[in-house]
Design a protein around this motif. Structure first.
Motif, PDB file in Angstrom:
ATOM      1  N   ILE A 377       5.379  10.334  -8.277  1.00 30.08           N
ATOM      2  CA  ILE A 377       4.210  10.450  -7.389  1.00 30.08           C
ATOM      3  C   ILE A 377       3.063   9.606  -7.912  1.00 30.08           C
ATOM      4  CG2 ILE A 377       2.439  12.057  -6.576  1.00 30.08           C
ATOM      5  CD1 ILE A 377       4.580  14.147  -6.266  1.00 30.08           C
ATOM      6  N   ARG A 378       2.923   9.498  -9.244  1.00 30.18           N
ATOM      7  CA  ARG A 378       1.865   8.656  -9.813  1.00 30.18           C
ATOM      8  C   ARG A 378       2.104   7.196  -9.426  1.00 30.18           C
ATOM      9  NH1 ARG A 378       2.588  11.865 -14.699  1.00 30.18           N
ATOM     10  NH2 ARG A 378       0.930  13.429 -14.847  1.00 30.18           N
ATOM     11  N   ARG A 379       3.369   6.772  -9.410  1.00 27.24           N
ATOM     12  CA  ARG A 379       3.661   5.403  -9.007  1.00 27.24           C
ATOM     13  C   ARG A 379       3.288   5.189  -7.534  1.00 27.24           C
ATOM     14  NH1 ARG A 379       9.305   3.083 -10.635  1.00 27.24           N
ATOM     15  NH2 ARG A 379       8.190   1.254  -9.784  1.00 27.24           N
ATOM     16  N   LEU A 380       3.560   6.189  -6.689  1.00 25.38           N
ATOM     17  CA  LEU A 380       3.148   6.090  -5.285  1.00 25.38           C
ATOM     18  C   LEU A 380       1.631   6.001  -5.162  1.00 25.38           C
ATOM     19  CD1 LEU A 380       5.537   8.682  -3.582  1.00 25.38           C
ATOM     20  CD2 LEU A 380       5.485   6.219  -3.183  1.00 25.38           C
ATOM     21  N   GLN A 381       0.930   6.723  -5.996  1.00 19.32           N
ATOM     22  CA  GLN A 381      -0.536   6.702  -5.968  1.00 19.32           C
ATOM     23  C   GLN A 381      -1.057   5.319  -6.325  1.00 19.32           C
ATOM     24  OE1 GLN A 381      -2.332   9.251  -8.853  1.00 19.32           O
ATOM     25  NE2 GLN A 381      -4.381   9.070  -7.995  1.00 19.32           N
ATOM     26  N   GLU A 382      -0.498   4.694  -7.351  1.00 17.56           N
ATOM     27  CA  GLU A 382      -0.937   3.356  -7.755  1.00 17.56           C
ATOM     28  C   GLU A 382      -0.677   2.348  -6.640  1.00 17.56           C
ATOM     29  OE1 GLU A 382       1.252   2.668 -11.281  1.00 17.56           O
ATOM     30  OE2 GLU A 382       0.032   4.033 -12.529  1.00 17.56           O
ATOM     31  N   ALA A 383       0.491   2.469  -5.971  1.00 19.52           N
ATOM     32  CA  ALA A 383       0.795   1.538  -4.875  1.00 19.52           C
ATOM     33  C   ALA A 383      -0.189   1.718  -3.722  1.00 19.52           C
ATOM     34  CB  ALA A 383       2.229   1.770  -4.388  1.00 19.52           C
ATOM     35  N   ALA A 384      -0.555   2.964  -3.400  1.00 21.45           N
ATOM     36  CA  ALA A 384      -1.506   3.214  -2.318  1.00 21.45           C
ATOM     37  C   ALA A 384      -2.871   2.639  -2.646  1.00 21.45           C
ATOM     38  CB  ALA A 384      -1.607   4.718  -2.064  1.00 21.45           C
ATOM     39  N   ASN A 412       6.257   1.099   1.949  1.00 19.56           N
ATOM     40  CA  ASN A 412       6.538  -0.328   2.095  1.00 19.56           C
ATOM     41  C   ASN A 412       6.446  -0.749   3.562  1.00 19.56           C
ATOM     42  OD1 ASN A 412       6.979  -0.652  -0.673  1.00 19.56           O
ATOM     43  ND2 ASN A 412       9.151  -0.098  -0.497  1.00 19.56           N
ATOM     44  N   ARG A 413       7.016   0.053   4.474  1.00 25.13           N
ATOM     45  CA  ARG A 413       6.949  -0.279   5.900  1.00 25.13           C
ATOM     46  C   ARG A 413       5.514  -0.205   6.414  1.00 25.13           C
ATOM     47  NH1 ARG A 413      12.123   2.218   6.090  1.00 25.13           N
ATOM     48  NH2 ARG A 413      11.194   4.274   6.364  1.00 25.13           N
ATOM     49  N   MET A 414       4.745   0.759   5.913  1.00 25.18           N
ATOM     50  CA  MET A 414       3.355   0.883   6.330  1.00 25.18           C
ATOM     51  C   MET A 414       2.560  -0.359   5.935  1.00 25.18           C
ATOM     52  SD  MET A 414       0.541   3.746   5.163  1.00 25.18           S
ATOM     53  CE  MET A 414       0.580   3.102   3.489  1.00 25.18           C
ATOM     54  N   ASN A 415       2.816  -0.866   4.775  1.00 21.20           N
ATOM     55  CA  ASN A 415       2.106  -2.058   4.320  1.00 21.20           C
ATOM     56  C   ASN A 415       2.375  -3.236   5.254  1.00 21.20           C
ATOM     57  OD1 ASN A 415       0.554  -3.686   2.608  1.00 21.20           O
ATOM     58  ND2 ASN A 415       2.383  -4.370   1.493  1.00 21.20           N
ATOM     59  N   GLN A 416       3.621  -3.382   5.697  1.00 25.17           N
ATOM     60  CA  GLN A 416       3.967  -4.474   6.606  1.00 25.17           C
ATOM     61  C   GLN A 416       3.307  -4.283   7.985  1.00 25.17           C
ATOM     62  OE1 GLN A 416       8.237  -4.511   6.647  1.00 25.17           O
ATOM     63  NE2 GLN A 416       8.428  -5.158   4.491  1.00 25.17           N
ATOM     64  N   LEU A 418       0.559  -2.584   8.731  1.00 24.88           N
ATOM     65  CA  LEU A 418      -0.890  -2.757   8.652  1.00 24.88           C
ATOM     66  C   LEU A 418      -1.260  -4.235   8.720  1.00 24.88           C
ATOM     67  CD1 LEU A 418      -1.958  -0.133   5.960  1.00 24.88           C
ATOM     68  CD2 LEU A 418      -2.491  -0.107   8.392  1.00 24.88           C
ATOM     69  N   ALA A 419      -0.485  -5.039   8.065  1.00 22.42           N
ATOM     70  CA  ALA A 419      -0.787  -6.478   8.079  1.00 22.42           C
ATOM     71  C   ALA A 419      -0.698  -7.035   9.494  1.00 22.42           C
ATOM     72  CB  ALA A 419       0.171  -7.211   7.134  1.00 22.42           C
ATOM     73  N   SER A 420       0.314  -6.588  10.273  1.00 24.30           N
ATOM     74  CA  SER A 420       0.462  -7.100  11.644  1.00 24.30           C
ATOM     75  C   SER A 420      -0.570  -6.488  12.596  1.00 24.30           C
ATOM     76  CB  SER A 420       1.883  -6.814  12.142  1.00 24.30           C
ATOM     77  OG  SER A 420       2.126  -5.412  12.144  1.00 24.30           O
ATOM     78  N   GLN A 421      -0.931  -5.224  12.387  1.00 27.83           N
ATOM     79  CA  GLN A 421      -1.878  -4.555  13.278  1.00 27.83           C
ATOM     80  C   GLN A 421      -3.278  -5.120  13.167  1.00 27.83           C
ATOM     81  OE1 GLN A 421      -1.483  -2.305  15.649  1.00 27.83           O
ATOM     82  NE2 GLN A 421       0.738  -2.160  15.365  1.00 27.83           N
ATOM     83  N   PHE A 422      -3.733  -5.400  11.956  1.00 26.15           N
ATOM     84  CA  PHE A 422      -5.090  -5.916  11.780  1.00 26.15           C
ATOM     85  C   PHE A 422      -5.254  -7.289  12.429  1.00 26.15           C
ATOM     86  CE2 PHE A 422      -5.632  -2.800   8.295  1.00 26.15           C
ATOM     87  CZ  PHE A 422      -6.843  -2.287   8.689  1.00 26.15           C
ATOM     88  N   ALA A 423      -4.147  -7.996  12.572  1.00 22.86           N
ATOM     89  CA  ALA A 423      -4.242  -9.344  13.127  1.00 22.86           C
ATOM     90  C   ALA A 423      -4.702  -9.316  14.579  1.00 22.86           C
ATOM     91  CB  ALA A 423      -2.889 -10.051  13.014  1.00 22.86           C
ATOM     92  N   GLY A 424      -4.226  -8.320  15.403  1.00 23.69           N
ATOM     93  CA  GLY A 424      -4.583  -8.297  16.823  1.00 23.69           C
ATOM     94  C   GLY A 424      -5.694  -7.329  17.184  1.00 23.69           C
ATOM     95  N   LEU A 425      -6.340  -6.688  16.200  1.00 19.21           N
ATOM     96  CA  LEU A 425      -7.350  -5.671  16.483  1.00 19.21           C
ATOM     97  C   LEU A 425      -8.603  -6.269  17.115  1.00 19.21           C
ATOM     98  CD1 LEU A 425      -8.148  -2.721  16.256  1.00 19.21           C
ATOM     99  CD2 LEU A 425      -9.018  -3.190  13.953  1.00 19.21           C
ATOM    100  N   GLU A 426      -9.067  -7.422  16.640  1.00 20.95           N
ATOM    101  CA  GLU A 426     -10.302  -8.000  17.148  1.00 20.95           C
ATOM    102  C   GLU A 426     -10.173  -8.394  18.614  1.00 20.95           C
ATOM    103  OE1 GLU A 426     -11.397 -11.203  14.644  1.00 20.95           O
ATOM    104  OE2 GLU A 426     -11.831  -9.936  12.890  1.00 20.95           O
ATOM    105  N   SER A 427      -8.986  -8.960  18.979  1.00 23.52           N
ATOM    106  CA  SER A 427      -8.810  -9.351  20.377  1.00 23.52           C
ATOM    107  C   SER A 427      -8.814  -8.132  21.308  1.00 23.52           C
ATOM    108  CB  SER A 427      -7.501 -10.133  20.533  1.00 23.52           C
ATOM    109  OG  SER A 427      -6.402  -9.329  20.139  1.00 23.52           O
TER     110      SER A 427
END
Length: 821
Positions: A377-384, A412-416, A418-427
């Motif tokens: 769980i500590r490793r998950l915390q560091e990644a977050a 890992n899937r959430m990280n991917q 988030l990267a795609s979602q932020f790209a189209g948020l402004e439009s």
């Protein structure tokens, strides 16, 4: 190269896991112990209570049998032939004495008894009567198989017989008083010569030094017709009851005892006879007239600990004691709470000891398991944390084979994603902003094309928006009107302004409504669509009108949902009805002329009958030669003439000056009666039962002919609605600062869909030629011009009620009330 600073890791998760496991293991144990103790206590309470109740019931039955047996054995003495014959002779001898002689005799005998004279002692203590009592006590006259028990004989402290005068005629003991006629036991047993058994209360006998109770039985004559004496037996209460009660013991403290309904102890292995229960609160709990058990706040023996008590009444004995002293006897079963609940407490202690050992083992295992969980769980915390800073690039790899490994994959899937979602948020934000602007412009265009003026007013009564129709109606520009007070562009009098302010406050809402607000918001403050079609022609008391710049407007408020951060708003829609009002006034004027025609027809009908009578009497006078008969005909003509004058006077309203256009003081009750009479004659074939309840009311200011016209129209509608007959109720009364007129018929009624339109011009539900649809419109205009209100209430096929209120000045009403008082 400097080494990185160590991260200060918190140890809270390990503690939480250990505590969670401890709670998971300990909490059920504690709850189980508490429930087990509670359930065990309840079951022991129920079982012991039921056992105590059964023991009390059985012991009470046993004591009932003992007392019943004693009553039977004692009653054998009262049926002894020798005793009855002797008492009958005594009765006959006493009946020959005068009251003075009897009193003198009793006084002399009592003095001799108190002086212990040998003659009277010999006759009473050793005479034939006493011998009979001794023989009964010795068992000579008893069934050999059922002699008087030794215990009963030893408990007897007194046994004697008295005659109907209350004097002792036989006794086993010489220490008893001689006269007993005034004592309660003698009166209760003798019972005015009728006789009945008597059992007395337990009381301390100072002469014998013990607590005793009395058993007294009447001795009836040979015909069983009347009591001729009383047999009294005195018992030592403790010695009489102890053999049946003291032997019943269970456990170390359990026992039974006998008490009366006052809480006085009759027999108890622990408490002395004659004492009272230490806690008075127990008395009503253990002395009901039925068997049972109850938890008690104390033990009744001086202890304050709660206890369980079983109780049962002596049902058979109670019938005698109730008639004798008004008291009843009860069995009382008790055992100390410590002894009752000792098994469950012992069980609880052993269970708690084993539970504590289990808790220690649970803490040890919990710490080991928590350490194996917190590391990944500590490793998950560091990644977050790295994802939050945007620094995470390498995928996280954990091989735990459980949900933590799946959680790492999800990170890992959430990280991917988030990267795609932020790209189209402004439009997307820009697109939503354009949609909001489009909706706002569309709304403004729609409102500008509405032909009626629409205004938006804020909480501070300042104008926030006006549409194009408003600018044209009030000759203002949009830039000039925004921010101005509402009543600056709507010049109205102060009373109208106050009314509009109250209506505006009633419809204003604040912020977006929650689900609870939606349920509780009243209908008059609900949000409304100003473009929903509205019946502007709706009349009655709900019609709302304004006069602005010589124009007549009808208006309607609607709620406007407040924007976030702003105060509540309200919307106002107006419609110009000036031309419509002018047209209605012209139509009403024509209806007035038509109503005058109706009134004229009624007057013609009223004048026709007496006029025919006048003509007939005049022709009769021409042919009559008898002077007396001619005078009689002349008097008839005069009467018919007076009747016609009355009709004319009623039509003109009591005085010619009331025909003038100016308002005068009018007696409303008289107008109602006269108009009703005229209208009724127009419908001679309609069987209507008319009931009037015209209360004392003050006069009002108005025009006589207009009011007659209004009531004629209302009465005509009522008669037309009751073609097959019915009932018409008319009542008047004062209400507040005005008058209230109620006209109720039992006709066909008006459906709810037609009721809002009854005052509209030309609206009618009648057939061709039966109505013009202007009658109620004229009545509404006349009543409204006088400052009053008219309202119709009805349901289909259930009749119609017309409610009219007219104002009266304070001075007129006060004067009228003063004169009435």
């Amino acid at each position: 190269m400097d080494s990185p600073k160590p991260v200060n890791r918190k140890k809270g998760l390990t503690k939480k896991l250990v505590l969670s496991m401890l709670l998971v293991g300990t909490l059920p144990l504690v709850i189980g112990l508490v429930l087990a103790f509670y359930q065990g206590t309840q079951e022991i309470r129920e079982v012991n209570g039921s056992s105590f109740e059964a023991l009390a019931t059985e012991t009470a039955r046993k004591i009932d049998l003992v007392i019943a047996d004693e009553l039977v054995r004692t009653a054998l003495m009262t049926t002894d032939v020798k005793i009855i014959e002797r008492l009958e002779r005594t009765r006959d001898a006493l009946s020959e004495l005068t009251p003075q002689e009897l009193a003198l005799t009793l006084e002399k005998e009592q003095e001799a008894w108190n002086a212990k004279e040998a003659d009277i002692l010999q006759r009473i203590v050793e005479g034939p009567f006493a011998e009979v009592l001794k023989q009964h006590m010795g068992g000579i006259f008893m069934d050999p198989g059922h002699p008087i028990p030794v215990i009963t004989r030893s408990a007897t402290r007194g046994l004697f017989i008295t005659d109907r005068a209350g004097r002792v005629v036989a006794s086993l003991y010489s220490d008893v008083p001689y006269l007993h006629q005034e004592e309660a036991w003698w009166k209760g047993a003798f019972h005015n010569g009728v006789g009945q058994p008597y059992i007395g209360q337990v009381a301390f006998d100072s002469q014998r030094g013990v607590y005793t109770f009395t058993l007294a039985l009447p001795i009836m004559d040979s015909l069983r017709y009347e009591a001729i004496g009383v047999l009294q037996r005195i018992y030592d209460a403790k010695e009489f009851f102890a053999p049946s009660i003291d032997i019943i013991r269970f456990g170390k403290t359990g026992h039974v005892m006998l008490i009366d309904s006052r809480g006085v102890v009759l027999s108890c292995p622990i408490l002395p006879t004659g004492t009272s229960i230490s806690d008075p609160r127990l008395i009503p709990l253990v002395t009901p007239l039925h068997a049972g058990w109850t938890p008690a706040p104390s033990d009744g023996h001086g202890g304050t600990a709660s206890s369980i008590i079983g109780f049962a009444p002596l049902s058979n004995t109670r019938q005698i004691t109730q008639m004798s002293t008004g008291q009843s006897w009860h069995m009382f079963v008790w055992q100390s709470s410590e002894e009752v609940f000792a098994p469950i407490e012992h069980f609880l202690k052993w269970t708690a000891a084993f539970g504590l050992l289990g808790v220690v083992l649970l803490v040890t295992l919990g710490y080991i398991a928590a350490h194996r969980i917190t590391a990944p769980i500590r490793r998950l915390q560091e990644a977050a944390q790295q994802i939050g800073r945007g620094e995470y690039r390498e995928p996280l790899k954990l091989s735990t084979g459980d949900e933590i490994e799946e959680l790492a994959d999800e990170v890992n899937r959430m990280n991917q994603q988030l990267a795609s979602q932020f790209a189209g948020l402004e439009s997307q934000v820009e697109l939503k902003t354009q949609e909001v602007k489009y909706l706002e412009e569309s709304t403004i265009k729609i409102l500008d094309n509405v032909p009626d003026p629409v205004l938006m007013i804020g909480q501070d009564e300042q104008i926030e928006y006006v549409n194009k129709a408003s600018k044209e109606a009030f000759a203002v520009n949009n830039g000039e009107v925004i921010g101005l007070p509402l009543f600056q562009i709507l010049p109205l009098d102060s009373s109208t302004q106050n009314r509009l302010k109250q209506e505006m406050q009633a419809v204003q809402v604040t912020g977006p409504p929650s689900s609870e607000d939606t349920k509780t918001t009243p209908s008059n403050t609900a949000l409304q669509d100003p473009l929903v079609p509205t019946n502007w022609a709706q009349s009655g008391t709900n019609r709302q009108e304004l006069r602005v710049n010589q124009r007549t407007f009808r208006y309607r408020w609607f709620g406007v949902q407040a924007r976030p951060g702003r105060g509540p708003s309200a919307g106002l829609v107006l419609r110009d009805t000036t031309e419509e009002s002018i047209l209605q006034d012209r139509v009403i004027q024509g209806e007035k002329l038509a109503s005058l025609g109706v009134l004229s027809a009624g007057i013609g009908h009223e004048l026709n009958n007496p006029l025919v009578g006048v003509i007939g009497l005049g022709e009769a006078i021409q042919e009559e030669t008898n002077p007396e008969q001619i005078k009689e005909y002349a008097r008839g003509i005069v009467q018919h003439g007076k009747r016609m004058a009355t009709v004319v006077r009623d039509f003109t309203g009591q005085s010619g000056k009331q025909l003038a256009e100016g308002q005068t003081l009018i007696n409303l009750n008289e107008i109602l009666e006269q108009t009703l009479s005229t209208t009724r004659d127009l419908f001679p074939s309609v069987p209507v039962d008319i009931q009037t309840h015209l209360g004392p009311i003050p006069p009002i200011q108005g025009k006589d002919l207009e009011l007659r016209q209004a009531f004629t129209n209302i009465f005509t509608n009522a008669f037309q609605a009751m073609k097959q007959g019915g009932k018409l109720d008319i009542s008047t009364e004062t209400s507040g600062q005005g008058l209230e007129i109620r006209i109720k018929d039992t006709g066909t009624g008006i459906s709810p869909t037609h009721l809002p339109r009854v005052f509209d011009p030309f609206f009618t539900t009648k057939g061709q030629g039966e109505g013009s649809g202007l009658g109620l419109t004229v009545a509404y205009r006349i009543i409204n011009k006088l400052g009053g209100h008219i309202r119709m209430e009805s349901e289909a096929n259930q009749g119609t009620t017309c409610l009219i209120t007219l104002p009266v000045s304070n001075g007129t009403l006060a004067k009228e009330r003063s004169s009435t008082s």
